[in-house]
Design a protein around this motif. Structure first.
Motif, PDB file in Angstrom:
ATOM      1  N   MET A 140      32.271  66.908  70.565  1.00  0.00           N
ATOM      2  CA  MET A 140      33.446  66.558  69.793  1.00  0.00           C
ATOM      3  C   MET A 140      34.569  67.542  70.080  1.00  0.00           C
ATOM      4  N   LYS A 141      35.772  67.088  70.116  1.00  0.00           N
ATOM      5  CA  LYS A 141      36.929  67.933  70.358  1.00  0.00           C
ATOM      6  C   LYS A 141      37.353  68.634  69.082  1.00  0.00           C
ATOM      7  N   VAL A 142      37.871  69.858  69.217  1.00  0.00           N
ATOM      8  CA  VAL A 142      38.424  70.558  68.061  1.00  0.00           C
ATOM      9  C   VAL A 142      39.615  69.764  67.562  1.00  0.00           C
ATOM     10  N   GLY A 143      39.719  69.603  66.279  1.00  0.00           N
ATOM     11  CA  GLY A 143      40.810  68.834  65.703  1.00  0.00           C
ATOM     12  C   GLY A 143      40.452  67.383  65.474  1.00  0.00           C
ATOM     13  N   SER A 144      39.284  66.939  65.975  1.00  0.00           N
ATOM     14  CA  SER A 144      38.884  65.563  65.716  1.00  0.00           C
ATOM     15  C   SER A 144      38.393  65.437  64.282  1.00  0.00           C
ATOM     16  N   LYS A 145      38.206  64.232  63.833  1.00  0.00           N
ATOM     17  CA  LYS A 145      37.843  63.976  62.439  1.00  0.00           C
ATOM     18  C   LYS A 145      36.342  63.739  62.308  1.00  0.00           C
ATOM     19  N   THR A 146      35.789  64.116  61.150  1.00  0.00           N
ATOM     20  CA  THR A 146      34.389  63.847  60.836  1.00  0.00           C
ATOM     21  C   THR A 146      34.292  62.490  60.174  1.00  0.00           C
ATOM     22  N   GLU A 147      33.078  62.102  59.813  1.00  0.00           N
ATOM     23  CA  GLU A 147      32.867  60.798  59.182  1.00  0.00           C
ATOM     24  C   GLU A 147      33.637  60.653  57.880  1.00  0.00           C
ATOM     25  N   ARG A 201      36.930  72.911  58.972  1.00  0.00           N
ATOM     26  CA  ARG A 201      35.565  73.204  58.541  1.00  0.00           C
ATOM     27  C   ARG A 201      34.836  74.134  59.501  1.00  0.00           C
ATOM     28  N   ASP A 202      35.527  74.785  60.393  1.00  0.00           N
ATOM     29  CA  ASP A 202      34.907  75.653  61.384  1.00  0.00           C
ATOM     30  C   ASP A 202      34.449  76.950  60.712  1.00  0.00           C
ATOM     31  N   TRP A 203      33.143  77.120  60.487  1.00  0.00           N
ATOM     32  CA  TRP A 203      32.598  78.271  59.771  1.00  0.00           C
ATOM     33  C   TRP A 203      32.842  79.572  60.504  1.00  0.00           C
ATOM     34  N   ARG A 204      33.043  79.519  61.815  1.00  0.00           N
ATOM     35  CA  ARG A 204      33.272  80.756  62.573  1.00  0.00           C
ATOM     36  C   ARG A 204      34.537  81.465  62.116  1.00  0.00           C
ATOM     37  N   LYS A 205      35.496  80.728  61.583  1.00  0.00           N
ATOM     38  CA  LYS A 205      36.737  81.343  61.124  1.00  0.00           C
ATOM     39  C   LYS A 205      36.516  82.207  59.880  1.00  0.00           C
ATOM     40  N   LEU A 206      35.418  81.991  59.178  1.00  0.00           N
ATOM     41  CA  LEU A 206      35.102  82.815  58.019  1.00  0.00           C
ATOM     42  C   LEU A 206      34.716  84.235  58.418  1.00  0.00           C
ATOM     43  N   PHE A 207      34.296  84.400  59.666  1.00  0.00           N
ATOM     44  CA  PHE A 207      33.779  85.684  60.124  1.00  0.00           C
ATOM     45  C   PHE A 207      34.668  86.310  61.191  1.00  0.00           C
ATOM     46  N   ALA A 208      35.947  85.998  61.168  1.00  0.00           N
ATOM     47  CA  ALA A 208      36.870  86.577  62.141  1.00  0.00           C
ATOM     48  C   ALA A 208      36.918  88.082  61.938  1.00  0.00           C
ATOM     49  N   ARG A 209      37.072  88.810  63.024  1.00  0.00           N
ATOM     50  CA  ARG A 209      37.117  90.265  62.934  1.00  0.00           C
ATOM     51  C   ARG A 209      38.270  90.793  63.764  1.00  0.00           C
TER      52      ARG A 209
END
Length: 75
Positions: free
Chosen positions: A1-8, A16-24
């Motif tokens: 899936m491409k970043v920026g695409s929509k979920t169901e 909803r990208d959880w990796r952004k919660l752990f930015a350093r």
């Protein structure tokens, strides 16, 4: 899936990208301390400055409650 695409449900995957919660930042990089094998056990001896914050947290209590949170006056 491409970043920026929509979920169901129509929400954005980017939002909803959880990796952004752990930015350093670069000053938060972790150091690796090579372990030494002593009597068949891996031992790591980090420098003493790693433990400088230990006194600050020595009286702290960390807890996770599952279910009902107890009344803190009981402690």
């Amino acid at each position: 899936m491409k970043v920026g695409s929509k979920t169901e449900d129509g929400s954005s995957l980017e939002a909803r990208d959880w990796r952004k919660l752990f930015a350093r930042t670069p000053d938060q990089a972790l150091q690796f301390f090579q372990p030494k094998i002593e009597n068949g056990t891996a031992v790591v001896m980090p420098p003493s400055e790693i433990f400088e914050g230990e006194l600050y947290w020595k009286d702290a209590v960390v807890a996770q409650f599952i279910g009902h949170v107890p009344n803190f006056s009981l402690f």
